[in-house]
Design a protein around this motif. Structure first.
Motif, PDB file in Angstrom:
ATOM      1  N   VAL A   1       1.402  85.727  76.825  1.00 20.37           N
ATOM      2  CA  VAL A   1       1.197  85.326  78.220  1.00 20.37           C
ATOM      3  C   VAL A   1       1.335  83.813  78.354  1.00 20.37           C
ATOM      4  CG1 VAL A   1      -0.547  85.114  80.028  1.00 20.37           C
ATOM      5  CG2 VAL A   1      -0.178  87.310  78.915  1.00 20.37           C
ATOM      6  N   ALA A   2       0.726  83.092  77.395  1.00 20.06           N
ATOM      7  CA  ALA A   2       0.823  81.632  77.446  1.00 20.06           C
ATOM      8  C   ALA A   2       2.280  81.197  77.359  1.00 20.06           C
ATOM      9  CB  ALA A   2       0.022  81.011  76.308  1.00 20.06           C
ATOM     10  N   ARG A   3       3.051  81.910  76.517  1.00 21.96           N
ATOM     11  CA  ARG A   3       4.438  81.538  76.349  1.00 21.96           C
ATOM     12  C   ARG A   3       5.247  81.773  77.629  1.00 21.96           C
ATOM     13  NH1 ARG A   3       7.031  80.988  71.642  1.00 21.96           N
ATOM     14  NH2 ARG A   3       5.116  79.888  71.203  1.00 21.96           N
ATOM     15  N   VAL A   4       5.116  82.949  78.245  1.00 22.66           N
ATOM     16  CA  VAL A   4       5.983  83.236  79.389  1.00 22.66           C
ATOM     17  C   VAL A   4       5.485  82.601  80.682  1.00 22.66           C
ATOM     18  CG1 VAL A   4       6.884  85.373  78.410  1.00 22.66           C
ATOM     19  CG2 VAL A   4       4.933  85.458  79.970  1.00 22.66           C
ATOM     20  N   ALA A   5       4.205  82.222  80.736  1.00 23.47           N
ATOM     21  CA  ALA A   5       3.710  81.574  81.955  1.00 23.47           C
ATOM     22  C   ALA A   5       4.448  80.268  82.207  1.00 23.47           C
ATOM     23  CB  ALA A   5       2.206  81.318  81.849  1.00 23.47           C
ATOM     24  N   GLY A   6       4.975  79.662  81.147  1.00 19.86           N
ATOM     25  CA  GLY A   6       5.692  78.406  81.307  1.00 19.86           C
ATOM     26  C   GLY A   6       7.195  78.563  81.334  1.00 19.86           C
ATOM     27  N   GLU A   7       7.688  79.818  81.325  1.00 19.59           N
ATOM     28  CA  GLU A   7       9.126  80.039  81.270  1.00 19.59           C
ATOM     29  C   GLU A   7       9.782  79.836  82.633  1.00 19.59           C
ATOM     30  OE1 GLU A   7      11.605  80.456  79.413  1.00 19.59           O
ATOM     31  OE2 GLU A   7      10.654  80.613  77.453  1.00 19.59           O
ATOM     32  N   THR A   8      10.855  79.082  82.638  1.00 18.17           N
ATOM     33  CA  THR A   8      11.576  78.814  83.872  1.00 18.17           C
ATOM     34  C   THR A   8      12.893  79.569  83.915  1.00 18.17           C
ATOM     35  OG1 THR A   8      10.783  76.579  83.518  1.00 18.17           O
ATOM     36  CG2 THR A   8      12.214  76.936  85.401  1.00 18.17           C
ATOM     37  N   ALA A   9      13.617  79.522  82.790  1.00 23.73           N
ATOM     38  CA  ALA A   9      15.017  79.961  82.781  1.00 23.73           C
ATOM     39  C   ALA A   9      15.231  81.383  83.316  1.00 23.73           C
ATOM     40  CB  ALA A   9      15.587  79.822  81.371  1.00 23.73           C
ATOM     41  N   PRO A  10      14.444  82.386  82.886  1.00 20.36           N
ATOM     42  CA  PRO A  10      14.744  83.740  83.368  1.00 20.36           C
ATOM     43  C   PRO A  10      14.446  83.901  84.854  1.00 20.36           C
ATOM     44  CG  PRO A  10      13.180  83.784  81.550  1.00 20.36           C
ATOM     45  CD  PRO A  10      13.309  82.382  81.976  1.00 20.36           C
ATOM     46  N   LEU A  11      13.538  83.055  85.375  1.00 22.96           N
ATOM     47  CA  LEU A  11      13.147  83.212  86.775  1.00 22.96           C
ATOM     48  C   LEU A  11      14.125  82.549  87.725  1.00 22.96           C
ATOM     49  CD1 LEU A  11       9.322  82.637  86.375  1.00 22.96           C
ATOM     50  CD2 LEU A  11      10.522  84.787  86.738  1.00 22.96           C
ATOM     51  N   LEU A  12      14.909  81.586  87.226  1.00 16.64           N
ATOM     52  CA  LEU A  12      15.847  80.888  88.105  1.00 16.64           C
ATOM     53  C   LEU A  12      16.792  81.871  88.782  1.00 16.64           C
ATOM     54  CD1 LEU A  12      16.974  77.717  86.138  1.00 16.64           C
ATOM     55  CD2 LEU A  12      15.546  77.845  88.171  1.00 16.64           C
ATOM     56  N   PHE A  13      17.199  82.900  88.021  1.00 15.66           N
ATOM     57  CA  PHE A  13      18.186  83.830  88.564  1.00 15.66           C
ATOM     58  C   PHE A  13      17.556  85.077  89.178  1.00 15.66           C
ATOM     59  CE2 PHE A  13      20.579  81.249  85.690  1.00 15.66           C
ATOM     60  CZ  PHE A  13      21.748  81.036  86.388  1.00 15.66           C
ATOM     61  N   THR A  14      16.244  85.237  88.981  1.00 16.39           N
ATOM     62  CA  THR A  14      15.648  86.493  89.421  1.00 16.39           C
ATOM     63  C   THR A  14      14.603  86.317  90.513  1.00 16.39           C
ATOM     64  OG1 THR A  14      14.134  86.301  87.561  1.00 16.39           O
ATOM     65  CG2 THR A  14      16.036  87.712  87.268  1.00 16.39           C
ATOM     66  N   SER A  15      13.968  85.140  90.579  1.00 15.36           N
ATOM     67  CA  SER A  15      12.948  84.932  91.604  1.00 15.36           C
ATOM     68  C   SER A  15      12.810  83.440  91.894  1.00 15.36           C
ATOM     69  CB  SER A  15      11.608  85.508  91.124  1.00 15.36           C
ATOM     70  OG  SER A  15      10.616  85.285  92.096  1.00 15.36           O
ATOM     71  N   SER A  16      13.802  82.874  92.584  1.00 14.60           N
ATOM     72  CA  SER A  16      13.742  81.432  92.831  1.00 14.60           C
ATOM     73  C   SER A  16      14.126  81.054  94.257  1.00 14.60           C
ATOM     74  CB  SER A  16      14.660  80.700  91.851  1.00 14.60           C
ATOM     75  OG  SER A  16      16.002  81.020  92.115  1.00 14.60           O
ATOM     76  N   VAL A  17      14.825  81.941  94.967  1.00 17.65           N
ATOM     77  CA  VAL A  17      15.199  81.633  96.352  1.00 17.65           C
ATOM     78  C   VAL A  17      14.056  82.105  97.237  1.00 17.65           C
ATOM     79  CG1 VAL A  17      16.926  81.966  98.147  1.00 17.65           C
ATOM     80  CG2 VAL A  17      17.612  81.945  95.761  1.00 17.65           C
ATOM     81  N   VAL A  18      13.152  81.185  97.558  1.00 22.03           N
ATOM     82  CA  VAL A  18      11.863  81.595  98.113  1.00 22.03           C
ATOM     83  C   VAL A  18      11.499  80.777  99.335  1.00 22.03           C
ATOM     84  CG1 VAL A  18      10.955  82.340  95.907  1.00 22.03           C
ATOM     85  CG2 VAL A  18      10.715  79.968  96.589  1.00 22.03           C
ATOM     86  N   GLY A  19      10.525  81.317 100.092  1.00 20.99           N
ATOM     87  CA  GLY A  19       9.980  80.588 101.214  1.00 20.99           C
ATOM     88  C   GLY A  19       8.766  79.790 100.776  1.00 20.99           C
ATOM     89  N   VAL A  20       8.133  79.117 101.753  1.00 19.59           N
ATOM     90  CA  VAL A  20       6.985  78.286 101.412  1.00 19.59           C
ATOM     91  C   VAL A  20       5.661  79.032 101.586  1.00 19.59           C
ATOM     92  CG1 VAL A  20       8.135  76.115 101.924  1.00 19.59           C
ATOM     93  CG2 VAL A  20       6.934  77.336 103.740  1.00 19.59           C
ATOM     94  N   GLN A  21       5.699  80.227 102.208  1.00 20.15           N
ATOM     95  CA  GLN A  21       4.455  80.942 102.442  1.00 20.15           C
ATOM     96  C   GLN A  21       3.872  81.466 101.140  1.00 20.15           C
ATOM     97  OE1 GLN A  21       7.388  81.781 103.330  1.00 20.15           O
ATOM     98  NE2 GLN A  21       7.594  82.221 105.517  1.00 20.15           N
ATOM     99  N   THR A  22       2.539  81.517 101.128  1.00 19.55           N
ATOM    100  CA  THR A  22       1.879  82.152  99.995  1.00 19.55           C
ATOM    101  C   THR A  22       2.061  83.650 100.118  1.00 19.55           C
ATOM    102  OG1 THR A  22       0.257  80.403 100.037  1.00 19.55           O
ATOM    103  CG2 THR A  22      -0.303  82.364  98.781  1.00 19.55           C
ATOM    104  N   ASP A  23       2.654  84.235  99.080  1.00 18.73           N
ATOM    105  CA  ASP A  23       3.062  85.626  99.172  1.00 18.73           C
ATOM    106  C   ASP A  23       2.612  86.337  97.901  1.00 18.73           C
ATOM    107  OD1 ASP A  23       4.314  87.998  99.622  1.00 18.73           O
ATOM    108  OD2 ASP A  23       6.291  87.138 100.046  1.00 18.73           O
ATOM    109  N   TRP A  24       1.962  87.488  98.060  1.00 18.61           N
ATOM    110  CA  TRP A  24       1.493  88.231  96.881  1.00 18.61           C
ATOM    111  C   TRP A  24       2.311  89.497  96.670  1.00 18.61           C
ATOM    112  CZ3 TRP A  24      -2.379  86.150  93.878  1.00 18.61           C
ATOM    113  CH2 TRP A  24      -3.118  85.093  94.443  1.00 18.61           C
TER     114      TRP A  24
END
Lengths: 297, 330
Positions: free
Chosen positions: A214-237
């Protein structure tokens, strides 16, 4: 054992003062190397702490960021904190059972040749660069239907899986075989032996591996750039939407020309670093405690 | 000890009980399915990356790998990987060159020199370095390390060794290949040193003590006993470090500057396979551009698969060899 030839080329055992001098130099260099490694960690943690601490306030986790803000209205990264919790949490729920099952198969059921194939596959998967995992999930799931937190979780789960499987295989191998045999001899079926005798015995080690993963992936950026990065500013759960995360937010803010954005990047980085250091130290503590317990019995 | 020996090799007698238990069969099926799933996943990754880059492969073939170009303007599109390949090789080998002696030094310190009291804390600190997220190392690289390198080290190296093409004019942008090399060094140092430490610890103490008893100094013992014994393992550790450095995207994207050219000047901006992919995350304009990006990913994937397979092969071979010799001792 083939003897190592100590008088081979390059090793001359005649001039004692010089040999001692060389030895002292090399020992000095080894001390220096260790000092450099620790100094790097110190400098990184200090820089993040120093720049992050002064920017740290409650706004960071309670306020949303503002697009193209020209005023000094307080901004935070509440969306990134919510997104990281959701995405990492779901990734853990995906990777943990899968990783444990793979380890159970490798350790309790697989015949030797299959076992070595699966461990090789796990090692190879662990070596695939995070960015390649990112584009893989992008090609597999995102093209055509768009990003979502769930797809981000899936990519992080792929990164966690070999980690969890490896540590679980290691711990399961430490469970004494006598325990399994005793249980089977009492007529307990194999599946109950595995689930109620072997796994509970290994739970400490599995927990350690999970915390580290968990500690390792909590800091991961690269896989999320292509899968969850085009986002709004609202807090969303809602994991069906693309969610902002702390690492992606830091990555974007670090490339911004606005110094106010850098300040928030440092502050968010500070929080992330504290969390990761805390988790790693906890895992270390769990591991030593667990080792002592296993050895003690 | 005997219990541990047995437990690594559990007796796996085929289940010949009269009753075939439903629970046993289903657990074995579920666990087997998970293991099969991981194998399928690795295959699927390779297949999907090949599939995604098919358009670029068909359009460019092998020429893609030796062409220096990245022009996404529709109508005049031309893509090539040569500059990114060059940048990847330059940064990862540069980082390995610095990290190798440093991490072997750390490992030797931890196994041979460190007093018992500080052994544990130093190990923990070095491993903590591995836990620092790459995006933070990158952030630190842009705003702390980069400026320091540019104003002091790069300009000093340029004035003293400026006649070597590697040490050219420091770039005005602040980003440079050199910063990327230092950042990568920091990221692979804990990995290589922790693998080496494990290897050095495996060296039988009777060999080490034998050498010392023959009157060698500690360094001669390291050269004559530890290095030859751990040679294969060190090679594997270095390959794994190299593969890690090649695959690192985020921190490199942040500090390398992103320019698709081939130049030997370490102090100018550059780009790598991984950083080019990461920098393009906000979307590709055309399908050929997207496919070319995935092609870059394919090149990266092939590199890392090769590196990991070679490293695992070395590790397994070394383990078998040492296992045999150790068995011969008893």
């Amino acid at each position: 054992m083939s003897t190592q030839d100590l008088t081979g080329p390059g090793l001359r055992l005649d001039h004692l003062p010089r040999r001692k001098r060389v030895n002292r130099t090399m020992e000095g260099l080894a001390w220096l190397a260790a000092a450099i490694a620790i100094a790097i960690l110190g400098v990184v943690v200090y820089s993040v702490g120093q720049r992050g601490w002064s920017e740290l306030n409650l706004n960071l986790i309670t306020k949303q960021p503002i697009n193209f803000s020209l005023t000094n209205a307080p901004q935070g990264l509440s969306n990134a904190f919510a997104g990281t919790i959701v995405i990492v949490g779901i990734a853990m729920l995906m990777a943990l059972p899968a990783g444990i099952l793979v380890a159970v198969y490798v350790n309790e059921f697989a015949p030797a040749p299959i076992r070595s194939v699966i461990t090789l596959v796990i090692d190879v998967l662990a070596g695939v660069p995070a960015i390649v995992i990112g584009i893989f999930v992008f090609v597999l799931l995102v093209v055509g239907s768009g990003q979502s937190g769930l797809k981000g979780s899936f990519s992080l789960a792929i990164l966690m899986l070999p980690f969890v499987a490896r540590t679980t295989i290691e711990v399961l191998a430490l469970v004494p075989n006598a325990l399994r045999e005793a249980s089977l001899a009492l007529g307990v079926p194999r599946w109950r032996t595995t689930l109620s005798i072997v796994l509970p015995r290994a739970i400490g080690g599995i927990l350690t591996g999970t915390v580290l993963a968990v500690a390792r992936v909590a800091g991961e950026t690269a896989p999320l750039l292509f899968t969850s990065s085009v986002v709004g500013v609202q807090t969303d759960w809602n994991p069906a939407h693309a969610l902002q995360t702390i690492p992606v937010a830091i990555f974007e803010l670090s490339e911004s020309p606005d110094p106010k954005d850098h300040a928030r990047a440092w502050a968010a980085g500070f929080v992330l670093l504290i969390f990761i250091l805390f988790a790693s130290l906890t895992a270390r503590w769990l591991a030593t405690r667990n080792a002592r317990k296993l050895a003690g019995r | 000890m005997s219990a541990a020996d047995i437990s690594t090799e559990p007796t796996r007698r085929p289940f010949t009980g009269r009753r075939v238990r439903f629970g046993d069969v289903s657990l074995q099926l579920v666990a087997g399915a998970a293991a099969l799933g991981v194998t399928v996943l690795v295959g699927l990754i390779v297949w999907k990356i090949v599939d995604g880059s098919r358009l670029a492969i068909v359009k460019n073939g092998w020429a893609f790998l030796i062409r220096v170009a990245w022009n996404p303007v529709p109508g005049r599109e031309l893509y090539g990987a040569a500059s990114f390949l060059f940048g990847t090789v330059l940064t990862s080998f540069g980082a390995l060159l610095i990290a190798a002696p440093l991490s072997i030094g750390v490992a030797l310190f931890l196994t041979e020199l460190a007093p018992r009291v500080i052994q544990g804390p130093v190990t923990a600190l070095v491993e903590t370095l591995a836990a620092v997220p790459s995006v933070l190392i990158g952030l630190w690289g842009i705003y702390v390390l980069g400026p320091v390198l540019r104003t002091s080290i790069e300009s000093w190296l340029h004035t003293v060794f400026g006649f070597i093409p590697l040490f050219g004019d420091p770039s005005a942008a602040g980003a440079s290949i050199f910063t990327a090399i230092i950042v990568l060094t920091i990221m692979i140092l804990p990995i290589v040193s922790s693998i080496s430490r494990e290897l050095f610890r495996e060296v039988p103490s009777e060999l080490k003590e034998g050498a010392l008893a023959l009157g060698t100094t500690r360094w001669e013992m390291v050269r004559g006993v530890i290095f030859p014994y751990a040679r294969g393992g060190i090679a594997a550790a270095l390959i794994l470090g190299l593969s890690r450095a090649m695959g690192e995207a985020i921190a490199v994207t942040q500090v390398v500057g992103g320019s698709p050219t081939i130049q030997w000047n370490l102090f100018s901006t550059g780009d790598t396979l991984a950083s080019k992919i990461a920098a393009a995350y906000q979307g590709a304009v055309t399908s050929l551009q997207l496919s070319s990006l995935i092609y870059l990913g394919l090149v990266l994937l092939v590199f890392s698969l090769l590196a990991n397979l070679v490293a695992q092969w070395i590790v397994r071979r070394v383990a078998r060899k040492h296992g045999v010799t150790r068995g011969g001792h008893v």
